[in-house]
Motif scaffolding. Structure first.
Motif, short mmCIF file in Angstrom:
data_model
loop_
_atom_site.label_atom_id
_atom_site.label_comp_id
_atom_site.label_asym_id
_atom_site.label_seq_id
_atom_site.Cartn_x
_atom_site.Cartn_y
_atom_site.Cartn_z
N LEU A 161 0.80 -1.12 -0.09
CA LEU A 161 0.00 -0.03 0.04
C LEU A 161 0.76 1.37 0.04
N ASP A 162 0.67 2.14 -1.05
CA ASP A 162 1.45 3.39 -1.09
C ASP A 162 1.13 4.37 0.01
N GLY A 163 2.15 4.73 0.89
CA GLY A 163 1.91 5.75 1.80
C GLY A 163 1.64 5.14 3.11
N ASP A 164 1.69 3.62 3.35
CA ASP A 164 1.42 2.97 4.74
C ASP A 164 2.70 3.26 5.60
N PHE A 165 2.33 2.90 6.85
CA PHE A 165 3.37 3.07 8.06
C PHE A 165 4.08 1.89 7.56
N ALA A 166 5.57 1.82 8.16
CA ALA A 166 6.32 0.68 8.26
C ALA A 166 7.19 0.76 9.67
N ASN A 167 7.52 -0.26 10.01
CA ASN A 167 8.25 -0.63 11.25
C ASN A 167 9.79 -0.08 10.84
N VAL A 168 10.75 0.38 12.08
CA VAL A 168 12.10 0.59 11.97
C VAL A 168 12.99 -0.18 11.84
N ASN A 169 14.17 -0.47 11.21
CA ASN A 169 15.35 -1.33 11.73
C ASN A 169 16.21 -0.48 12.45
N ASP A 170 17.19 -1.08 12.89
CA ASP A 170 17.96 -0.48 14.05
C ASP A 170 18.71 0.53 13.59
N TYR A 171 19.13 0.80 12.40
CA TYR A 171 19.78 2.06 11.81
C TYR A 171 18.48 3.25 12.00
N ALA A 172 17.23 3.06 11.38
CA ALA A 172 16.27 4.09 11.43
C ALA A 172 15.89 4.31 12.66
N LEU A 173 15.96 3.58 13.71
CA LEU A 173 15.51 3.69 15.14
C LEU A 173 16.78 4.53 15.54
N TRP A 174 17.88 4.35 15.45
CA TRP A 174 18.95 4.90 16.12
C TRP A 174 19.05 6.49 15.28
N GLU A 175 18.94 6.56 14.12
CA GLU A 175 19.16 7.95 13.26
C GLU A 175 17.60 8.77 13.56
N GLY A 176 16.72 8.01 13.53
CA GLY A 176 15.40 8.81 13.90
C GLY A 176 15.54 9.39 15.26
N MET A 177 16.15 8.77 16.46
CA MET A 177 16.27 9.20 17.66
C MET A 177 16.98 10.47 17.47
N ARG A 178 18.03 10.47 16.83
CA ARG A 178 19.13 11.37 16.82
C ARG A 178 18.46 12.64 16.24
N GLN A 179 17.46 12.67 15.36
CA GLN A 179 16.84 13.71 14.93
C GLN A 179 15.51 14.08 15.74
N ILE A 180 14.90 13.23 16.39
CA ILE A 180 13.85 13.52 17.26
C ILE A 180 14.40 14.39 18.50
N ALA A 181 15.82 13.78 18.80
CA ALA A 181 16.05 14.51 20.11
C ALA A 181 16.26 16.05 19.73
N LYS A 182 16.81 16.42 18.68
CA LYS A 182 16.71 17.96 18.31
C LYS A 182 15.52 18.56 18.48
N THR A 183 14.62 17.93 18.30
CA THR A 183 13.38 18.58 18.39
C THR A 183 12.81 19.02 19.85
N GLY A 184 13.46 18.01 20.91
CA GLY A 184 13.07 18.14 22.18
C GLY A 184 11.78 17.34 22.34
N LYS A 185 11.29 16.77 21.43
CA LYS A 185 9.68 16.02 21.72
C LYS A 185 10.30 14.54 22.01
N LEU A 186 8.91 13.93 22.43
CA LEU A 186 9.27 12.43 22.92
C LEU A 186 8.79 11.54 21.82
#
Length: 455
Positions: A161-186
């Protein structure tokens, strides 16, 4: 001062504890609290009722805009169920909509889809997925006002399905946390070890297993605990604030306790259905009670109650995740949609189970359903009966038994694992910013006054 209305004679749950007192409301806010208040256009008698802050449910799925999932749950029906059940604010998950909420454009589509349909207030999760790490989408969603982000370590979404959600792999989790940390959000995390649970499920199906209890066995406790540990480790590396969603086992809570003692900014929630059902009931109920992480045994349930009472689990949520009946009505539980429709019965079941059956104080009850989640998810006008906050209030009638019937449900698809259960308390009135949005006598008010909350 002339108030819009004054609520009198109820037992009011304040941040300091419960007391019989009056509440004055003006312009949607709590204007005064105290005995013998006067000077209002309307007096509302709450005698015999507990007056609680409305629930802040930080885990609800709405499928609008929906695409092929348009019939799962809409804003009108989902928020009507919230109003009837005493949930005055919820934080909406970035899936099961199509398109999923993963960018500035998709969250704007979601805001547009809900315009004029909300019976309660709605804050939003942004999405963290492997495909939105290089487009600036995390920052876009933060600027559009998401209150937090969400990712799945367990398998989710439909890659066809185009545009559906997807689970993270370890890289995406780590890199996503790095980016989200900069926003200060949870960052809220669905923590399950996807490769192990997927393979155990595949092998069980190959053996011909079909029962819900057999599905539960393919998601053992260690698959939840390992993922929680990994998420905590990445949070230590990145400085990202995290919240573990729907913890179904006490061992998972214990990982959070250890991390907090080490200075990690991590909290966790559990679900009403983990506190209410146990594995040995599931085969009789069928796939209506299938979810992930799964409903575990009585010892796990007892451990969750212990940690809820101790304050280590900050809130109990619905994880309202409905679908159409055909997706649940499967002879093989492994083929059924995994999600429980429950947002309408958060408050009454939890009040009955926690306060009336287990002796929880009214203050702790209100902290768990309202104050704690409002504080953790940065909703400063919500969560408690305090002067200056939104007058989001509910009247609970204690020791008022009723049996939940299908016709009672406000959901678009009228089924729930709770149907047929005797519930020992009732929500009899719900106020959103001082206005009645539900009463037992008249039902849900037809003119929606809810709003999207942008943080």
């Amino acid at each position: 001062m002339q108030y819009d209305r004054i609520i009198k004679n109820g037992v009011v749950i304040l941040e300091s504890g419960d007391v019989q007192t009056d509440i004055a409301i003006k312009n949607g806010k709590i204007a005064a609290i105290g005995p013998n208040l006067n000077g209002a256009n309307e007096i509302i008698d709450a005698k015999g009722y507990i007056v609680s802050p409305g629930m802040v449910d930080v885990h609800v799925h709405i499928s609008e805009p929906g695409g092929i999932r348009a019939e799962w749950e809409g804003y009108k029906t989902g928020t009507s169920a919230c109003a009837k059940g005493g949930v005055t604010t919820f934080v909406e998950m970035p899936l099961n909509q199509l398109p999923a909420t993963t960018s500035g454009e998709t969250i704007r589509q979601k805001y547009a889809a809900g315009e004029g349909k909300l019976h309660v207030d709605v804050a939003s999760f942004g999405g963290l997925v492997p495909y939105n790490l290089t487009s600036g989408a995390i920052e876009e969603q933060a600027k559009e006002g998401v209150t937090a982000f969400k990712c799945f370590m367990g398998t989710c979404g439909d890659p066809t399905l185009d545009g559906d959600f997807a689970n993270v792999n370890d890289y995406a989790l780590w890199e996503g946390m790095r980016q989200i940390a900069k926003t200060g959000k949870l960052l809220a995390i669905h923590a399950e070890n996807a490769p192990i649970t997927d393979m155990l499920g595949k092998l069980a199906k190959e053996r011909g297993e079909t029962k819900v209890s057999q599905y539960v066995a393919t998601r053992p406790v260690f698959t939840e605990v390992e993922a929680i540990r990994r998420a905590i480790f990445f949070a230590k590396l990145t400085g990202c604030r995290i919240h573990i969603c729907h913890v179904a086992c006490p061992e998972g809570v214990e990982e959070v306790i250890k991390a907090r003692n080490e200075g990690v900014d991590v909290t966790c929630e559990t679900c009403i259905h983990y506190l209410y059902f146990t594995t040995d009931e599931l085969d009789a109920i069928g796939p209506l009670a299938k979810c992930s992480p799964p409903i575990r045994d009585k010892s796990a349930q007892d451990g969750l109650w212990k940690y809820l009472f101790s304050g280590h689990v900050i809130t109990a949520v619905s994880d309202h995740s409905p679908c159409t009946f055909d997706l649940k009505d499967k002879p093989n539980a492994f083929d059924a949609w995994g999600g429980i429709a429950g947002v309408q019965n958060n408050v009454d079941i939890f009040f009955d189970e926690a306060v009336q059956k287990r002796g929880m104080s009214l203050k702790m009850f209100a902290d768990i359903i309202a104050k704690n989640p409002a504080e953790r998810f940065n909703l400063p006008t919500k969560g408690s009966i305090t002067v200056g906050k939104d007058a989001d209030l509910i009247f609970i009638k204690p020791h008022s038994h009723y049996v939940l019937k299908t016709d009672d449900l406000e959901y678009r698809n009228k089924f729930s694992a709770y149907v047929g259960r005797d519930i020992g308390a009732q929500v009899v009135r719900t106020f959103l910013r001082g206005e009645t949005v539900y009463s037992l006598e008249s039902g849900v008010v037809q003119s929606p006054i809810g709003q999207f909350i942008r943080r």
